[in-house]
Scaffold this active site. Structure first.
Site, short mmCIF file in Angstrom:
data_model
loop_
_atom_site.label_atom_id
_atom_site.label_comp_id
_atom_site.label_asym_id
_atom_site.label_seq_id
_atom_site.Cartn_x
_atom_site.Cartn_y
_atom_site.Cartn_z
N HIS A 98 0.84 -1.42 -0.25
CA HIS A 98 0.05 0.06 0.46
C HIS A 98 0.64 1.11 -0.40
O HIS A 98 1.99 1.29 0.82
CB HIS A 98 -0.83 0.17 1.73
N ASP A 101 1.92 2.35 3.58
CA ASP A 101 3.34 1.05 3.57
C ASP A 101 4.68 1.46 3.71
O ASP A 101 5.63 1.11 4.40
CB ASP A 101 3.16 -1.00 3.51
N GLU A 229 -10.38 -7.11 -4.98
CA GLU A 229 -10.36 -7.55 -4.27
C GLU A 229 -11.55 -7.86 -3.01
O GLU A 229 -11.72 -6.97 -2.35
CB GLU A 229 -9.11 -7.31 -2.80
N GLU A 265 -8.81 -13.56 -1.41
CA GLU A 265 -8.20 -14.17 -0.53
C GLU A 265 -8.97 -14.73 0.63
O GLU A 265 -10.07 -14.63 0.06
CB GLU A 265 -8.03 -12.57 0.29
N ASP A 304 -11.17 -11.72 10.43
CA ASP A 304 -10.12 -12.20 9.44
C ASP A 304 -8.96 -12.24 10.20
O ASP A 304 -7.75 -11.13 10.91
CB ASP A 304 -10.21 -10.28 8.28
N ASP A 306 -6.19 -13.71 9.06
CA ASP A 306 -4.89 -13.00 8.18
C ASP A 306 -4.11 -14.18 8.31
O ASP A 306 -2.31 -13.08 8.69
CB ASP A 306 -4.38 -11.67 8.05
N ASP A 336 -0.72 -12.48 1.71
CA ASP A 336 -1.49 -11.28 2.93
C ASP A 336 -1.40 -11.86 4.92
O ASP A 336 -2.76 -11.80 5.10
CB ASP A 336 -2.57 -11.18 1.87
C1 XUL Z 1 -7.53 -6.48 3.40
C2 XUL Z 1 -6.80 -6.24 3.11
C3 XUL Z 1 -6.25 -5.40 1.93
C4 XUL Z 1 -5.62 -5.81 0.54
C5 XUL Z 1 -4.98 -4.43 0.18
O1 XUL Z 1 -8.49 -7.41 4.61
O2 XUL Z 1 -6.64 -7.78 2.37
O3 XUL Z 1 -4.40 -5.94 3.39
O4 XUL Z 1 -5.58 -7.03 0.10
O5 XUL Z 1 -5.49 -3.30 0.10
CO CO Z 2 -5.35 -8.59 0.94
#
Ligand code: XUL
Ligand code: CO
Length: 436
Positions: A98, A101, A229, A265, A304, A306, A336
């Site tokens: 991003h 980031d 996404e 994702e 989420d 991750d 991610d």
């Molecule tokens: C948030 C997510 C983000 C996107 C990019 O859930 O997945 O990090 O991948 O903005």
């Molecule tokens: Co993502």
């Protein structure tokens, strides 16, 4: 300065006990005529890897990262050094970022953009030295408080304009870094209550925003693939890019379907109550499978998380869809994913990536065998055989109407259905996972 105290991670085979080695991922090994590295196109996420320190809703960060500095430019450069060292040592050829980031925001948009110019010059140098490439860039339109009501779906036109300026710059720097893709994740593009929301206006504005973005990309000659996404919720209660099928309908409605694909994702799929494979399949059959954010959620938690992907069933079925798609390039598999809050050692980061890469490498190997042996293809072909002749052929070729079907149905005696053999197929899938 070196940040990581391990050397290049090597493939040591399935019996290795060394946590800092690959057990399954052997980058140059050929699978179905392509190397594993070409199939998998692994990518490091800048945000989770370099900018996240284990903080959660209830507590501060737990992970000391030696690249932190008071000075924003020094810190940003340290992160580049650490990130490239990490990718080189793990043999990761791509990164995703991003805008925010890369470097902290300045006092205004102009200063922020000047900072971005400095840091992307520095990144470009590193890319030239190492051959590492940018898989995708994106704009962070959710963190700053100005986005509290969304960005391109904000009720405030000033926020909309600011967001457009930010995305314009993000596309420019992604082009500068020769990004293969550009991602739109609608961080706060959705709503919390219909009592104060004009969904129709918000969606029209959102579509117009995407149109302007693709027009600008064409204008400046950015050749990367545009990706949306999907995610159903979090941070907003209801997000407009709910899942692949909603995004597909949205793109069709607004005539954007020729310019956008999707970045899927795993954890977003499960939040939408879909499996990862479901989302990949929906994208593939509609010709919009663009890229993957490889991670996993926790089935006992509804958010989420991750996590790094270690579920071999999901990875196998994901790679099955990728192979059926003829590959994922110019997309890739972006991790991610972040280490758990209590995984506080620096080396936990590397071990997490290795686990994710090995899982997908093994998934790729199993999926290739499933495809070579036509395990599911043969079953599916047989299951739908009634559409290859007689009345089924007329349906498939759209050569019959309701009246014709009624006439046919009147003449039917007993209808015979055949078993779907689900458990047998699950057992066969297990057999491939256990043995291949
Ligand atoms: C948030 C997510 C983000 C996107 C990019 O859930 O997945 O990090 O991948 O903005
Ligand atoms: Co993502």
């Amino acid at each position: 300065m070196k940040y990581f105290d391990f050397d290049e991670i090597k493939y040591e085979g399935t019996n290795s006990k060394n946590p800092l080695s690959f057990k399954e991922y052997n980058p140059k090994e050929l699978i179905l005529g392509k190397t594993m590295e070409e199939h998998l196109r692994f990518s490091m996420s800048w945000w989770h890897t370099l900018s996240s320190f284990g903080a959660d809703m209830f507590g501060e960060g737990t992970q000391n990262r030696p690249w932190i500095s008071e000075d924003p430019i020094t810190e940003a450069k340290n992160k580049v050094d650490a990130g490239f060292e990490f990718m080189q040592k793990l043999g990761i050829k791509y990164f995703c970022f991003h805008d925010r980031d890369l470097i902290k925001e300045g006092n205004n948009l102009k200063e922020t953009n000047e900072r971005l110019d400095i840091i992307t010059d520095y990144i470009k140098e590193k890319m030239d030295q190492t051959g590492i490439e940018c898989l995708w860039g994106t704009a962070n339109l959710f963190n700053n408080k100005r986005f509290m009501n969304g960005a391109s779906t904000s009720p405030n036109a000033d926020v909309y304009a600011y967001s457009a300026a930010q995305v314009k710059k993000a596309i420019e720097i992604t082009k500068k870094l020769n990004g293969k893709n550009y991602v739109f994740w609608g961080g706060r593009e959705g709503y919390d209550t219909l009592l104060n929301t004009d969904v129709s206006l918000e969606q029209n504005n959102f579509a117009y925003f995407l149109k302007m973005a693709k027009d600008y990309a064409i204008k400046i000659g950015f050749k990367g693939q545009f990706l949306i996404e999907p995610k159903p919720k979090e941070p907003t209660k209801h997000q407009y890019d709910f899942d692949v099928q909603s995004v597909y309908g949205f793109l069709l409605k607004y005539n954007l379907i020729d310019y956008f694909k999707v970045n899927i994702e795993a954890n977003h799929a499960t939040l939408a109550c879909h499996s990862f494979q479901h989302e990949l399949n929906m994208a593939r059959i509609n010709g919009i499978l663009g890229s993957i954010d490889a991670n996993q959620g926790d089935y006992l938690l509804g958010w989420d998380t991750d996590q790094f992907p270690t579920n071999i069933y999901d990875a196998t079925l994901a790679m099955y869809e990728v192979l059926k798609n003829g590959g994922i390039a110019p997309g890739g598999l972006n991790f991610d994913a972040k280490v758990r809050r209590s995984s506080s050692d620096l080396n936990d980061l590397a071990i997490a990536y290795i686990a994710g890469m090995d899982t997908f490498a093994k998934g790729l190997k199993i999926a290739s065998k499933l495809i070579i042996d036509k395990v599911f293809d043969n079953v599916i072909e047989k299951r739908y055989a009634s559409y290859n002749e007689g009345i089924g052929k007329l349906i498939k070729e759209k050569k019959i109407d309701f009246e014709g079907l009624e006439e046919y149905a009147y003449n039917l005696d007993e209808i015979k259905n055949e078993s779907g053999h689900q458990e047998m197929l699950e057992a066969i899938l297990n057999q491939y996972i256990f043995n291949k």
